[in-house]
Write a protein that holds these residues in place. Sequence first.
Motif, PDB file in Angstrom:
ATOM      1  N   ILE A  82      -8.883   2.793 -22.916  1.00  0.00           N
ATOM      2  CA  ILE A  82      -9.866   2.617 -21.833  1.00  0.00           C
ATOM      3  C   ILE A  82     -11.212   3.201 -22.246  1.00  0.00           C
ATOM      4  O   ILE A  82     -12.267   2.616 -21.982  1.00  0.00           O
ATOM      5  CB  ILE A  82      -9.339   3.283 -20.546  1.00  0.00           C
ATOM      6  CG1 ILE A  82      -8.054   2.586 -20.087  1.00  0.00           C
ATOM      7  CG2 ILE A  82     -10.398   3.243 -19.446  1.00  0.00           C
ATOM      8  CD1 ILE A  82      -7.368   3.274 -18.926  1.00  0.00           C
ATOM      9  N   ARG A  83     -11.173   4.336 -22.923  1.00  0.00           N
ATOM     10  CA  ARG A  83     -12.424   4.959 -23.377  1.00  0.00           C
ATOM     11  C   ARG A  83     -13.159   4.058 -24.366  1.00  0.00           C
ATOM     12  O   ARG A  83     -14.379   3.893 -24.273  1.00  0.00           O
ATOM     13  CB  ARG A  83     -12.125   6.317 -24.022  1.00  0.00           C
ATOM     14  CG  ARG A  83     -13.356   7.027 -24.563  1.00  0.00           C
ATOM     15  CD  ARG A  83     -12.999   8.414 -25.073  1.00  0.00           C
ATOM     16  NE  ARG A  83     -12.016   8.359 -26.145  1.00  0.00           N
ATOM     17  CZ  ARG A  83     -12.337   8.137 -27.426  1.00  0.00           C
ATOM     18  NH1 ARG A  83     -13.587   7.945 -27.777  1.00  0.00           N
ATOM     19  NH2 ARG A  83     -11.375   8.121 -28.335  1.00  0.00           N
ATOM     20  N   VAL A  84     -12.446   3.439 -25.287  1.00  0.00           N
ATOM     21  CA  VAL A  84     -13.083   2.573 -26.282  1.00  0.00           C
ATOM     22  C   VAL A  84     -13.768   1.376 -25.619  1.00  0.00           C
ATOM     23  O   VAL A  84     -14.847   0.939 -26.041  1.00  0.00           O
ATOM     24  CB  VAL A  84     -12.035   2.105 -27.319  1.00  0.00           C
ATOM     25  CG1 VAL A  84     -12.601   0.993 -28.199  1.00  0.00           C
ATOM     26  CG2 VAL A  84     -11.574   3.276 -28.176  1.00  0.00           C
ATOM     27  N   TRP A  85     -13.153   0.860 -24.566  1.00  0.00           N
ATOM     28  CA  TRP A  85     -13.689  -0.326 -23.902  1.00  0.00           C
ATOM     29  C   TRP A  85     -14.780  -0.012 -22.879  1.00  0.00           C
ATOM     30  O   TRP A  85     -15.390  -0.925 -22.316  1.00  0.00           O
ATOM     31  CB  TRP A  85     -12.559  -1.094 -23.229  1.00  0.00           C
ATOM     32  CG  TRP A  85     -11.773  -1.924 -24.191  1.00  0.00           C
ATOM     33  CD1 TRP A  85     -10.583  -1.603 -24.788  1.00  0.00           C
ATOM     34  CD2 TRP A  85     -12.128  -3.213 -24.689  1.00  0.00           C
ATOM     35  NE1 TRP A  85     -10.171  -2.604 -25.621  1.00  0.00           N
ATOM     36  CE2 TRP A  85     -11.103  -3.614 -25.584  1.00  0.00           C
ATOM     37  CE3 TRP A  85     -13.208  -4.064 -24.469  1.00  0.00           C
ATOM     38  CZ2 TRP A  85     -11.129  -4.834 -26.252  1.00  0.00           C
ATOM     39  CZ3 TRP A  85     -13.228  -5.287 -25.138  1.00  0.00           C
ATOM     40  CH2 TRP A  85     -12.211  -5.656 -26.024  1.00  0.00           C
ATOM     41  N   SER A  86     -15.053   1.247 -22.617  1.00  0.00           N
ATOM     42  CA  SER A  86     -16.030   1.635 -21.588  1.00  0.00           C
ATOM     43  C   SER A  86     -17.415   1.023 -21.803  1.00  0.00           C
ATOM     44  O   SER A  86     -17.971   0.405 -20.887  1.00  0.00           O
ATOM     45  CB  SER A  86     -16.122   3.157 -21.501  1.00  0.00           C
ATOM     46  OG  SER A  86     -14.909   3.714 -21.086  1.00  0.00           O
ATOM     47  N   PRO A  87     -18.058   1.174 -22.990  1.00  0.00           N
ATOM     48  CA  PRO A  87     -19.403   0.602 -23.149  1.00  0.00           C
ATOM     49  C   PRO A  87     -19.415  -0.916 -23.078  1.00  0.00           C
ATOM     50  O   PRO A  87     -20.411  -1.512 -22.626  1.00  0.00           O
ATOM     51  CB  PRO A  87     -19.839   1.105 -24.526  1.00  0.00           C
ATOM     52  CG  PRO A  87     -18.584   1.454 -25.240  1.00  0.00           C
ATOM     53  CD  PRO A  87     -17.627   1.915 -24.192  1.00  0.00           C
ATOM     54  N   TRP A  88     -18.325  -1.567 -23.504  1.00  0.00           N
ATOM     55  CA  TRP A  88     -18.271  -3.023 -23.442  1.00  0.00           C
ATOM     56  C   TRP A  88     -18.207  -3.510 -21.997  1.00  0.00           C
ATOM     57  O   TRP A  88     -18.870  -4.497 -21.633  1.00  0.00           O
ATOM     58  CB  TRP A  88     -17.071  -3.534 -24.233  1.00  0.00           C
ATOM     59  CG  TRP A  88     -17.150  -3.207 -25.697  1.00  0.00           C
ATOM     60  CD1 TRP A  88     -16.540  -2.185 -26.351  1.00  0.00           C
ATOM     61  CD2 TRP A  88     -17.931  -3.897 -26.676  1.00  0.00           C
ATOM     62  NE1 TRP A  88     -16.870  -2.185 -27.683  1.00  0.00           N
ATOM     63  CE2 TRP A  88     -17.725  -3.230 -27.917  1.00  0.00           C
ATOM     64  CE3 TRP A  88     -18.774  -5.011 -26.641  1.00  0.00           C
ATOM     65  CZ2 TRP A  88     -18.331  -3.642 -29.095  1.00  0.00           C
ATOM     66  CZ3 TRP A  88     -19.378  -5.418 -27.814  1.00  0.00           C
ATOM     67  CH2 TRP A  88     -19.157  -4.748 -29.024  1.00  0.00           C
ATOM     68  N   MET A 133     -17.074   5.150 -16.059  1.00  0.00           N
ATOM     69  CA  MET A 133     -16.471   5.040 -17.391  1.00  0.00           C
ATOM     70  C   MET A 133     -17.514   5.236 -18.478  1.00  0.00           C
ATOM     71  O   MET A 133     -17.284   5.953 -19.456  1.00  0.00           O
ATOM     72  CB  MET A 133     -15.801   3.666 -17.548  1.00  0.00           C
ATOM     73  CG  MET A 133     -14.492   3.508 -16.793  1.00  0.00           C
ATOM     74  SD  MET A 133     -13.814   1.821 -16.907  1.00  0.00           S
ATOM     75  CE  MET A 133     -13.577   1.677 -18.681  1.00  0.00           C
ATOM     76  N   MET A 134     -18.670   4.612 -18.309  1.00  0.00           N
ATOM     77  CA  MET A 134     -19.717   4.673 -19.321  1.00  0.00           C
ATOM     78  C   MET A 134     -20.294   6.084 -19.447  1.00  0.00           C
ATOM     79  O   MET A 134     -20.475   6.608 -20.557  1.00  0.00           O
ATOM     80  CB  MET A 134     -20.824   3.685 -18.976  1.00  0.00           C
ATOM     81  CG  MET A 134     -21.966   3.656 -19.974  1.00  0.00           C
ATOM     82  SD  MET A 134     -21.395   3.097 -21.594  1.00  0.00           S
ATOM     83  CE  MET A 134     -22.851   3.431 -22.578  1.00  0.00           C
ATOM     84  N   ILE A 135     -20.591   6.708 -18.313  1.00  0.00           N
ATOM     85  CA  ILE A 135     -21.177   8.050 -18.363  1.00  0.00           C
ATOM     86  C   ILE A 135     -20.177   9.050 -18.914  1.00  0.00           C
ATOM     87  O   ILE A 135     -20.523   9.939 -19.700  1.00  0.00           O
ATOM     88  CB  ILE A 135     -21.683   8.458 -16.964  1.00  0.00           C
ATOM     89  CG1 ILE A 135     -22.779   7.497 -16.493  1.00  0.00           C
ATOM     90  CG2 ILE A 135     -22.229   9.881 -16.978  1.00  0.00           C
ATOM     91  CD1 ILE A 135     -23.292   7.771 -15.092  1.00  0.00           C
TER      92      ILE A 135
END
Length: 379
Positions: A82-88, A133-135
């Motif tokens: 989930i962390r890896v996909w946050s910026p996407w 998620m992004m922040i």
Amino acid sequence: MSLTDSHQFANENRISAGRQLLQRLHLDFPLLLGLLILAIIGGFVLYSASDRDADLLVRHALRFLVGFILMVALAQLRPETIRVWSPWLFGMGLILLLAVLLVGQAGGGAQRWLNFGLFRFQPSEIMKIAVPMMIAWYLCKTAIPPSPGRLLISILLLVVPTLLIARQPDLGTALLIACAGFFVLFLAGLGWKLIIGALLVLIASTPLIWNYLLHDYQQQRVLTFINPEIEPLGSGYHIIQSTIAIGSGGIYGKGWLNGTQAHLDFLPERSTDFIFAVFGEEFGLLGALVLLLLYGILIARGMLIAARAQNTYSRLLAGSLILTFFIYVLVNIGMVSGLLPVVGVPLPLISYGGTSIVTLLAGFGILMSIQTHRRLIST
């Protein structure tokens, strides 16, 4: 072995099998149980609020089913994924928000939807999850509390989508997203001096916000909140009728399907934003306290999951998601009771809705992922 012992042994086996199934599906039992109870309560209240409209109840159930499937799917993902996909996800959400401003479908004086033919989609709902998620993704890369530079960039990541959504206009969703991002910053160690300073700046800029940022109908909502009797048959009608409905329920309520304010068409938006007034009228003060207790149990469980999370990203994200859920409850019940201005915030898992239900359940899926995968790692 006696007959009693054999029954007890069989029950223990069934309980153990149930626990193992939940563990394999990465579902947290307290959260799952609370969500299912709220869903059942919401079905009964919605059936009454919609004047026994079975078709509407079926549509609501189907949307809840979609959200439940998404919740289970997200629970299978490890927090690292989930962390890896946050910026996407955040980037996709921004693109869709820009698309709404350019080619979005208008309705009810607002341009909030994208029409994909078979269904309409409200991209702002994505940002309720994508922003925290992004922040959290950005802040977990270094030690917290964040440095002034990283704090400034985090604020920009929060402000840009909030302003795009407020531009639609959708003040309720913009408020929820602003709260979600703020909670990440607060949990990351944002100092009280900065918080108090920001509040003072906000208060000082109130005239500018009033004159240049708020639309006429939003200004009218604030004035109505201060004095609903200004236009009792106009802008004040919603609040007056909702408070009458809640007050007329008394301690024990009038009983399911027996509310008069809703069934005699005095109460507007009774299936969506003002459904708590229907609940209060039919189930009274005791029913409202039970509903608040259920919400409180879910919030307490979510905060416990956040406190037990094993890394910074999971702690910040879990805390933000469950505190935003708390804001949902606080704002909706506050506005229906006349304690807050009216904004477009539904009662979580009770109000009729589409993307909002899916988004809420997606957030709980992330919470379950953080909790159940923590167990796997710890064992």
